[in-house]
Each structure stands twice: as structure tokens, then as C-alpha cells.
Motif scaffolding. Structure first.
Motif, short mmCIF file in Angstrom:
data_model
loop_
_atom_site.label_atom_id
_atom_site.label_comp_id
_atom_site.label_asym_id
_atom_site.label_seq_id
_atom_site.Cartn_x
_atom_site.Cartn_y
_atom_site.Cartn_z
N ARG A 176 0.86 -1.03 -0.10
CA ARG A 176 -0.06 0.03 -0.04
C ARG A 176 0.84 1.33 -0.04
NH1 ARG A 176 -5.26 -1.02 1.98
NH2 ARG A 176 -5.55 -3.39 2.84
N ALA A 205 0.60 9.00 -4.53
CA ALA A 205 0.85 7.70 -5.55
C ALA A 205 1.89 8.16 -6.34
CB ALA A 205 -0.25 7.66 -6.51
N VAL A 243 -8.17 -5.89 -2.62
CA VAL A 243 -7.63 -4.65 -2.60
C VAL A 243 -6.73 -4.23 -3.67
CG1 VAL A 243 -6.54 -3.10 -0.95
CG2 VAL A 243 -8.06 -4.89 0.13
N TRP A 244 -7.42 -3.11 -4.34
CA TRP A 244 -6.61 -2.70 -5.61
C TRP A 244 -6.25 -1.28 -5.61
CZ3 TRP A 244 -5.34 -6.10 -9.32
CH2 TRP A 244 -6.14 -7.63 -9.25
N ASP A 245 -5.75 -0.74 -4.46
CA ASP A 245 -5.81 0.83 -4.26
C ASP A 245 -4.38 0.95 -4.83
OD1 ASP A 245 -8.00 0.70 -2.80
OD2 ASP A 245 -7.28 1.06 -0.69
N ASN A 246 -4.25 2.02 -5.48
CA ASN A 246 -2.76 2.39 -6.31
C ASN A 246 -2.38 0.94 -6.92
OD1 ASN A 246 -3.31 5.18 -5.59
ND2 ASN A 246 -3.25 4.53 -3.61
N HIS A 247 -3.03 0.18 -7.19
CA HIS A 247 -2.23 -1.20 -7.94
C HIS A 247 -1.13 -0.83 -8.86
CE1 HIS A 247 -1.39 -5.25 -8.36
NE2 HIS A 247 -1.79 -5.18 -9.64
#
Length: 251
Positions: free
Chosen positions: A112, A119, A187-191
Motif C-alpha cells: 500500500r 501515489a 484490494v486494488w488501491d493504487n495497484h
């Protein structure tokens, strides 16, 4: 191995299996280390795993970013690279699924971006931290390290990069390492950061080494690469060909 030979069915399947197994082991060891508090344990776990896997049969990269760097420097064919990346992602997925089953609840499997960072900052750190790993990979392949220290060099690069980028981005340096847990947890936050950063860093480092730093680097080779001509033709007339395909650059 010549690029044409690596597409033979036997070679392709053996290489894909080596990538899947190496990625499974690497990601499993990194995620297992993540059960410990802090960023030091995962970084050391990743570095030691990379050092151990550097001598495994099949010379797996276990890292899609490094595989794509080999593709861009024409050390792998497109078919071989595609098979390798797919195998790496499958191995990482299996490792993440197993880790979720056996590790304590609340273990941080997903990389994360820090709450204090953006980002863009995470992308910069992932890119920067992957460059030493890619340079170490390409350099150790062209100049044999003394006393068989290639594994130590690669492992140190992985650990140093993960320690440096960890407080900002989680220190992935490996798209497969981030993809597996993302698929398992949803969970794909800022992947995208964990693909673009390592791939960009690896490709830049690979091109820099092959076209500027390698023993066979030359202006002719640089000019041949820009219009997508066959670099092998230039290497054939070069007094010192550039490095052979790197061995086992994991992260």
C-alpha cells in the motif's frame, strides 16, 4: 540460448515451470516475513529469498518487471516473455492464497501507498528502488562476481530497495508480489504503481546497461536499437558482445 530456441515446447514449458515455482517460493517467503512488525523483516526476507533463488535451475527471473526488461533488450522473445510473466503471476497468486490461509489475521499482505505519501511519490520510489536491482542483474551476468557472489549482490539489491521504498510504497519492486495479494484480497488501491514503477525502473536500467555500460555497448548498437533493427547483427561485429541473459533476478 538463442531467441528462436526458447520457443521450442520443451524449453518453453520448463522455463514457465521454473518461473512459477520461483515466484511461488519468493512471494511466499516475503509474505511470511510480513507477519513480523515493521518493514525490516519483509525486506530481509525478500533479499535472502532472492539470493537463495539466484542459483536455481532454469535461471528464473521471478519478477515480471525484469522479464520485460529482458524483452526490451532483446534477450527474450515475446512468446517466452509472455509465458514467463503469466507463470510468475500464477505462482504469486498461489503463494498469496496459501499465505492468507496460514498467516494470522491482520497480516499485511497487500502493498500500500503510505498515508503520508502520494501515489506519485510511491511511483517514484518504486522506480528508483528497482533500478539498482536491474543494474545488478545485468551487470552480474556480464561480469562474473568474484567467489560466486552473484546471489549476494542480487539479494542485497532487493533488500536495499525494499528498505528504501518501504516507508513510502511498501517496497514491492515486483509486480507479481503485489498482484497475488491484490487478487486474493480484492484490494486494488493504487495497484498501477506496482506495475508501472518496477517496469519503468527495470527497462531504463536494462537499456542503460546494454547500450551504454555493457562491454559490447557502442554507438552503432544504440543507433540500431532506436529504429528497432536487429541488435544481434551489431553484436556479431562487436569486439565485446553485451551480456548474456541474466540469471535469476528475483524480487
Amino acid at each position: 540460448m538463442a531467441i528462436g530456441e526458447d520457443l521450442r515446447p520443451g524449453c518453453l514449458w520448463r522455463a514457465a515451470l521454473a518461473e512459477a515455482v520461483a515466484s511461488l517460493l519468493f512471494v511466499a517467503l516475503v509474505l511470511g516475513s510480513s507477519a513480523a512488525p515493521g518493514a525490516v523483516a519483509p525486506a530481509l526476507g525478500g533479499g535472502l529469498a532472492a539470493a537463495a533463488l539466484s542459483s536455481t535451475p532454469g535461471a528464473p527471473q521471478a519478477n515480471p518487471a525484469l522479464t520485460l526488461a529482458l524483452l526490451c533488450t532483446r534477450k527474450l522473445s515475446a512468446g517466452r516473455a509472455a509465458a514467463a510473466v503469466l507463470a510468475q503471476c500464477c505462482g504469486a497468486l498461489l503463494a498469496a492464497a496459501a499465505a492468507r490461509l496460514v498467516l494470522p489475521a491482520g497480516t499485511g499482505l497487500v502493498t500500500r501507498v503510505s498515508a503520508e505519501a502520494t501515489a506519485g511519490q510511491a511511483l517514484a520510489w518504486e522506480t528508483l528502488a528497482t533500478i539498482p536491482l536491474a543494474l545488478a542483474t545485468f551487470t552480474s551476468s556480464s561480469r562474473a562476481p568474484p567467489h560466486g557472489g552473484g546471489g549476494l549482490i542480487l539479494g542485497s539489491a532487493v533488500a536495499a530497495g525494499a528498505l528504501a521504498a518501504g516507508p513510502v510504497s511498501g517496497g514491492s519492486l515486483n509486480p507479481a508480489r503485489s498482484l497475488g495479494p491484490a487478487l486474493v484480497t480484492g484490494v486494488w488501491d493504487n495497484h498501477w504503481v506496482y506495475w508501472l514503477g518496477p517496469v519503468l525502473g527495470s527497462v531504463l536500467a536494462g537499456l542503460c546497461h546494454e547500450l551504454l555500460l555493457a562491454p559490447g555497448a557502442s554507438r552503432d548498437k544504440l543507433r540500431s536499437c532506436l529504429p528497432c533493427r536487429d541488435v544481434a547483427l551489431v553484436e556479431a561485429t562487436s569486439p565485446a558482445p553485451s551480456s548474456p541473459p541474466p540469471r535469476s533476478p528475483t524480487t
